[in-house]
Scaffold this motif. Sequence first.
Motif, PDB file in Angstrom:
ATOM      1  N   TRP A   1     -60.924  26.224 -12.574  1.00  0.00           N
ATOM      2  CA  TRP A   1     -61.699  25.296 -12.570  1.00  0.00           C
ATOM      3  C   TRP A   1     -61.166  24.031 -11.648  1.00  0.00           C
ATOM      4  N   ASN A   2     -59.517  24.112 -11.731  1.00  0.00           N
ATOM      5  CA  ASN A   2     -59.085  23.107 -11.398  1.00  0.00           C
ATOM      6  C   ASN A   2     -58.630  23.098  -9.342  1.00  0.00           C
TER       7      ASN A   2
ATOM      8  N   THR B   1     -58.659  20.475  -5.210  1.00  0.00           N
ATOM      9  CA  THR B   1     -59.136  19.761  -3.414  1.00  0.00           C
ATOM     10  C   THR B   1     -60.289  19.395  -3.411  1.00  0.00           C
ATOM     11  N   ASN B   2     -61.148  19.314  -3.902  1.00  0.00           N
ATOM     12  CA  ASN B   2     -62.354  18.193  -3.282  1.00  0.00           C
ATOM     13  C   ASN B   2     -61.808  17.256  -4.051  1.00  0.00           C
ATOM     14  N   LEU B   3     -61.537  16.721  -5.301  1.00  0.00           N
ATOM     15  CA  LEU B   3     -61.857  15.541  -5.728  1.00  0.00           C
ATOM     16  C   LEU B   3     -60.302  14.409  -5.465  1.00  0.00           C
ATOM     17  N   THR B   4     -59.178  15.616  -6.461  1.00  0.00           N
ATOM     18  CA  THR B   4     -58.261  15.194  -6.372  1.00  0.00           C
ATOM     19  C   THR B   4     -57.439  14.980  -4.585  1.00  0.00           C
ATOM     20  N   GLY B   5     -57.861  15.829  -4.242  1.00  0.00           N
ATOM     21  CA  GLY B   5     -57.235  15.871  -2.898  1.00  0.00           C
ATOM     22  C   GLY B   5     -57.870  14.288  -2.357  1.00  0.00           C
ATOM     23  N   ALA B   6     -59.425  13.850  -2.111  1.00  0.00           N
ATOM     24  CA  ALA B   6     -59.920  12.721  -1.930  1.00  0.00           C
ATOM     25  C   ALA B   6     -58.922  11.324  -1.842  1.00  0.00           C
TER      26      ALA B   6
END
Length: 245
Positions: free
Chosen positions: A107-108, A113-118
């Motif tokens: 899940w993480n 990558t997709n959300l926390t990275g942004a």
Amino acid sequence: MSISENTAPPRTALVTGAGRGIGLGVTRALLEAGWQVAALDLEFGAEAESIAAAQQVTCDVSDEGSVAWAFDTLAGFLEGGLGLLVNNAGVADPASGPVETLSLDGWNRWIGTNLTGAFLMVRSAVPYLRDGQGAIVNITSTRAAMSEPETEAYAASKGGLTAFTHALAVSLGPDIRVNAVAPGWIATGDRSALRDQDHAQHPAGRVGRPEDIAEAVLYLAGAGFTTGQVITVDGGMTRKMIYAE
């Protein structure tokens, strides 16, 4: 606070996930349009030769230290402000398996990558974007609004990125505009492998190309009265009703 209607943002852009696929197409289009581009990715292969004019920086956007290092490396590039941040980096494969067997680490992987990275990229870029009165474009997905089975982590990450977009637009305006592009099926590999029915199911008559997303990004980079919006680029698929025969 108000901004000058005569102020043009610097033609400098930072693109994540730039070494392949959509990110590569966006980077190439920006370079062709005369932008100076810093390209971030985990690695750059042979495909990246087409964006040799970009400053290429190895970065894991899900890692706080890696993002900080990338911005330190780009200090000279960012000195005059930043005109555009494109948050494109992401785990592309949406299939995560049955939710009851999906591990927290799995899940993480998508969320990181997709959300926390942004988030990490935006947090570091905001001072430079504010100096340049620039824009952010997040690459989300039509999967933020529709799903196939066993894609919960990917859908959640892209849904979060969509919400992150309008929240940022309200918080960072008027100095920084924030929008998103939601791609549908964008073929980034060998198009000869696509079937006639793959193209025909799209109201636009074909599967998408990275260039289609690049066109939307370039539009949003200069659309001074557009913020908090999501532009769907999917050949019309989210407007097509499909019933099994």
